[in-house]
Design a protein around this motif. Sequence first.
Motif, PDB file in Angstrom:
ATOM      1  N   CYS A 195     -57.339 -44.014   0.331  1.00 48.85           N
ATOM      2  CA  CYS A 195     -57.081 -42.664  -0.166  1.00 48.85           C
ATOM      3  C   CYS A 195     -57.219 -41.706   1.017  1.00 48.85           C
ATOM      4  O   CYS A 195     -58.226 -41.729   1.730  1.00 48.85           O
ATOM      5  CB  CYS A 195     -58.073 -42.291  -1.269  1.00 48.85           C
ATOM      6  SG  CYS A 195     -57.810 -43.208  -2.791  1.00 48.85           S
ATOM      7  N   HIS A 198     -58.758 -37.390  -1.382  1.00 45.14           N
ATOM      8  CA  HIS A 198     -59.879 -37.616  -2.294  1.00 45.14           C
ATOM      9  C   HIS A 198     -59.727 -38.971  -2.963  1.00 45.14           C
ATOM     10  O   HIS A 198     -58.619 -39.349  -3.370  1.00 45.14           O
ATOM     11  CB  HIS A 198     -59.914 -36.554  -3.403  1.00 45.14           C
ATOM     12  CG  HIS A 198     -60.273 -35.185  -2.925  1.00 45.14           C
ATOM     13  ND1 HIS A 198     -59.475 -34.084  -3.150  1.00 45.14           N
ATOM     14  CD2 HIS A 198     -61.337 -34.740  -2.229  1.00 45.14           C
ATOM     15  CE1 HIS A 198     -60.042 -33.010  -2.626  1.00 45.14           C
ATOM     16  NE2 HIS A 198     -61.172 -33.384  -2.049  1.00 45.14           N
ATOM     17  N   SER A 218     -61.368 -47.032   2.496  1.00 42.57           N
ATOM     18  CA  SER A 218     -60.280 -46.496   3.323  1.00 42.57           C
ATOM     19  C   SER A 218     -60.439 -46.909   4.783  1.00 42.57           C
ATOM     20  O   SER A 218     -60.871 -46.114   5.621  1.00 42.57           O
ATOM     21  CB  SER A 218     -60.231 -44.970   3.201  1.00 42.57           C
ATOM     22  OG  SER A 218     -59.908 -44.584   1.891  1.00 42.57           O
ATOM     23  N   ALA A 223     -57.548 -41.722   7.320  1.00 43.62           N
ATOM     24  CA  ALA A 223     -58.382 -41.125   6.272  1.00 43.62           C
ATOM     25  C   ALA A 223     -59.504 -40.280   6.868  1.00 43.62           C
ATOM     26  O   ALA A 223     -59.984 -39.348   6.219  1.00 43.62           O
ATOM     27  CB  ALA A 223     -58.970 -42.216   5.379  1.00 43.62           C
ATOM     28  N   ARG A 224     -59.941 -40.577   8.095  1.00 51.09           N
ATOM     29  CA  ARG A 224     -61.036 -39.826   8.704  1.00 51.09           C
ATOM     30  C   ARG A 224     -60.548 -38.680   9.576  1.00 51.09           C
ATOM     31  O   ARG A 224     -61.350 -37.915  10.100  1.00 51.09           O
ATOM     32  CB  ARG A 224     -61.935 -40.752   9.529  1.00 51.09           C
ATOM     33  CG  ARG A 224     -62.948 -41.502   8.699  1.00 51.09           C
ATOM     34  CD  ARG A 224     -64.075 -42.067   9.569  1.00 51.09           C
ATOM     35  NE  ARG A 224     -63.589 -42.996  10.563  1.00 51.09           N
ATOM     36  CZ  ARG A 224     -63.455 -44.309  10.348  1.00 51.09           C
ATOM     37  NH1 ARG A 224     -63.784 -44.825   9.179  1.00 51.09           N
ATOM     38  NH2 ARG A 224     -63.012 -45.102  11.296  1.00 51.09           N
ATOM     39  N   SER A 228     -61.240 -35.910   4.280  1.00 53.98           N
ATOM     40  CA  SER A 228     -61.221 -36.862   3.169  1.00 53.98           C
ATOM     41  C   SER A 228     -62.609 -37.006   2.558  1.00 53.98           C
ATOM     42  O   SER A 228     -63.617 -37.000   3.265  1.00 53.98           O
ATOM     43  CB  SER A 228     -60.697 -38.220   3.639  1.00 53.98           C
ATOM     44  OG  SER A 228     -61.551 -38.768   4.621  1.00 53.98           O
ATOM     45  N   GLY A 230     -64.799 -39.262  -0.457  1.00 50.19           N
ATOM     46  CA  GLY A 230     -64.785 -40.392  -1.387  1.00 50.19           C
ATOM     47  C   GLY A 230     -64.964 -39.950  -2.827  1.00 50.19           C
ATOM     48  O   GLY A 230     -64.120 -40.204  -3.683  1.00 50.19           O
ATOM     49  N   ALA A 246     -68.388 -45.608  -0.965  1.00 52.28           N
ATOM     50  CA  ALA A 246     -67.352 -44.954  -0.156  1.00 52.28           C
ATOM     51  C   ALA A 246     -67.360 -45.562   1.239  1.00 52.28           C
ATOM     52  O   ALA A 246     -68.417 -45.631   1.882  1.00 52.28           O
ATOM     53  CB  ALA A 246     -67.596 -43.453  -0.092  1.00 52.28           C
ATOM     54  N   MET A 249     -64.526 -42.778   4.943  1.00 50.69           N
ATOM     55  CA  MET A 249     -64.075 -41.428   4.640  1.00 50.69           C
ATOM     56  C   MET A 249     -64.771 -40.420   5.565  1.00 50.69           C
ATOM     57  O   MET A 249     -65.789 -40.709   6.185  1.00 50.69           O
ATOM     58  CB  MET A 249     -64.370 -41.083   3.184  1.00 50.69           C
ATOM     59  CG  MET A 249     -63.799 -42.060   2.180  1.00 50.69           C
ATOM     60  SD  MET A 249     -61.987 -42.107   2.159  1.00 50.69           S
ATOM     61  CE  MET A 249     -61.614 -40.641   1.193  1.00 50.69           C
ATOM     62  N   THR A 250     -64.218 -39.212   5.642  1.00 49.07           N
ATOM     63  CA  THR A 250     -64.900 -38.162   6.389  1.00 49.07           C
ATOM     64  C   THR A 250     -66.241 -37.846   5.753  1.00 49.07           C
ATOM     65  O   THR A 250     -67.236 -37.616   6.440  1.00 49.07           O
ATOM     66  CB  THR A 250     -64.029 -36.889   6.447  1.00 49.07           C
ATOM     67  OG1 THR A 250     -62.753 -37.213   7.001  1.00 49.07           O
ATOM     68  CG2 THR A 250     -64.680 -35.823   7.310  1.00 49.07           C
ATOM     69  N   THR A 277     -72.708 -45.588   1.145  1.00 48.32           N
ATOM     70  CA  THR A 277     -71.622 -45.211   2.047  1.00 48.32           C
ATOM     71  C   THR A 277     -71.692 -46.110   3.273  1.00 48.32           C
ATOM     72  O   THR A 277     -72.768 -46.573   3.660  1.00 48.32           O
ATOM     73  CB  THR A 277     -71.720 -43.743   2.481  1.00 48.32           C
ATOM     74  OG1 THR A 277     -72.966 -43.542   3.166  1.00 48.32           O
ATOM     75  CG2 THR A 277     -71.661 -42.802   1.288  1.00 48.32           C
ATOM     76  N   CYS A 280     -68.656 -43.869   7.118  1.00 53.84           N
ATOM     77  CA  CYS A 280     -68.175 -42.507   6.869  1.00 53.84           C
ATOM     78  C   CYS A 280     -68.713 -41.604   7.980  1.00 53.84           C
ATOM     79  O   CYS A 280     -69.737 -41.905   8.606  1.00 53.84           O
ATOM     80  CB  CYS A 280     -68.649 -41.990   5.517  1.00 53.84           C
ATOM     81  SG  CYS A 280     -67.976 -42.898   4.099  1.00 53.84           S
TER      82      CYS A 280
END
Length: 422
Positions: A195, A198, A218, A223-224, A228, A230, A246, A249-250, A277, A280
């Motif tokens: 994704c 989101h 992701s 995505a990063r 983004s 999660g 997640a 993701m960012t 996480t 991320c």
Amino acid sequence: MRIDATTLRRGSLSLLVVLCAGLLLTGCRRQPKGTPGLPLGALDVRVFGARGDGRRDDTAAFQRALKQAGGFGGVVVVSPGRYRLTAPLEIAGAALMGVRPGGFPADEETLPVLEVDHALGPVIRAGAAATVEGLMIRFPHRADAELPRPPAIELSGIGITLNGLKVEAAWDGIVADGVSNIGRLSMRDIFLSNCFHHGVVITHTLDVAHLDHVEVWSPDPRARKGASIGFRFGKNDQMQAVNLFAFGMTLGFMFEAEEVEPGKFESTYGDFANCATDQCTRGIKIEGPARLSFSGGTFLNHLESLLADHPEAMLRFSGAEFKSNGGVAGHLRKAGRAIFSGSIFRRFYGAQDRPRIVAGEVGSLVVSGCVFDPTGPGIKFEPGVARAVVSGTIFEATEFPAFLEHEAHPGQLLLDGNIISD
């Protein structure tokens, strides 16, 4: 003509056999070859003209089946195949269910696939009492995949159930419309792969929502590059969430303020267990008056694993692991109350001069029964801390201090009963 009892019985039996045969033949005509037995009253989307070959447009067949099913709370069954869709599907008071072999819908592609070939709106708009189960929603893989487009599933009603789903290459995965009450939401066994904006956005659940085993995964580095997230949560009343994950993701989890009336803001309150996480940029960010209890879970991130920035946030973490290689593991810029118990703070490499916890404008801070590994300082107390208790905690570092800026602190600090390595 005289009919005896034996003849009558034979005639009745023959009539019954004929009727049963007719019913069986009728049922066979309604179920395409290879489709398992359908639930009572179910409609097979292929009966309405769907081909499932990935080339022909099957949208109209789905729409006809869902329209008929919605009239009596029915079920539309989707056989294995690839179904090309060129317009949104609306579901309310009905179920869209794919044939779901196997277990968690992650690595193996065993689900019926909805191939998205439009950007006119969400792939599925789930209204009140809608169920979506056992399907894969796949967006096309292309160079501009990270450009904005409508979500895979939009939530717009109360009592929605999502189960056993896979979403691939979405800009937004599963998103609340932000207006409707989506209370009693149930989401379980959902895998969202790559994704770009989101994974899951949940807000306006005006009573208990339940999330169980939902992964936003992701590995695509695009995505990063942006903002983004999660899991993004707004106003949610008594949320119950377990096993949320997640990856890449960012930001893993965002809890933000939602304006419920002019000048009045609310956020999420609820319980989160075994959430995590990994890889991320940041783990958990809190920008609203959230009331959250996290139990268990591992938060492995490049920068902060926890960033709290609201003066009314009330946070409890127990039995968690916080790892932040490039920054502070728990940065409490602003918080009303924050409690950490039985948790581990660690770092693999980098930023060893940065404390594990930085407490800024915090009303009450409690750290009890935790372990801080030896790769950096322990807790920094900024002047805004009103009250803090640190007890029964082990600080393993030999070359870094356990506490910073505490000796002349203006607030009330009780730092006692800890083991501090020399």
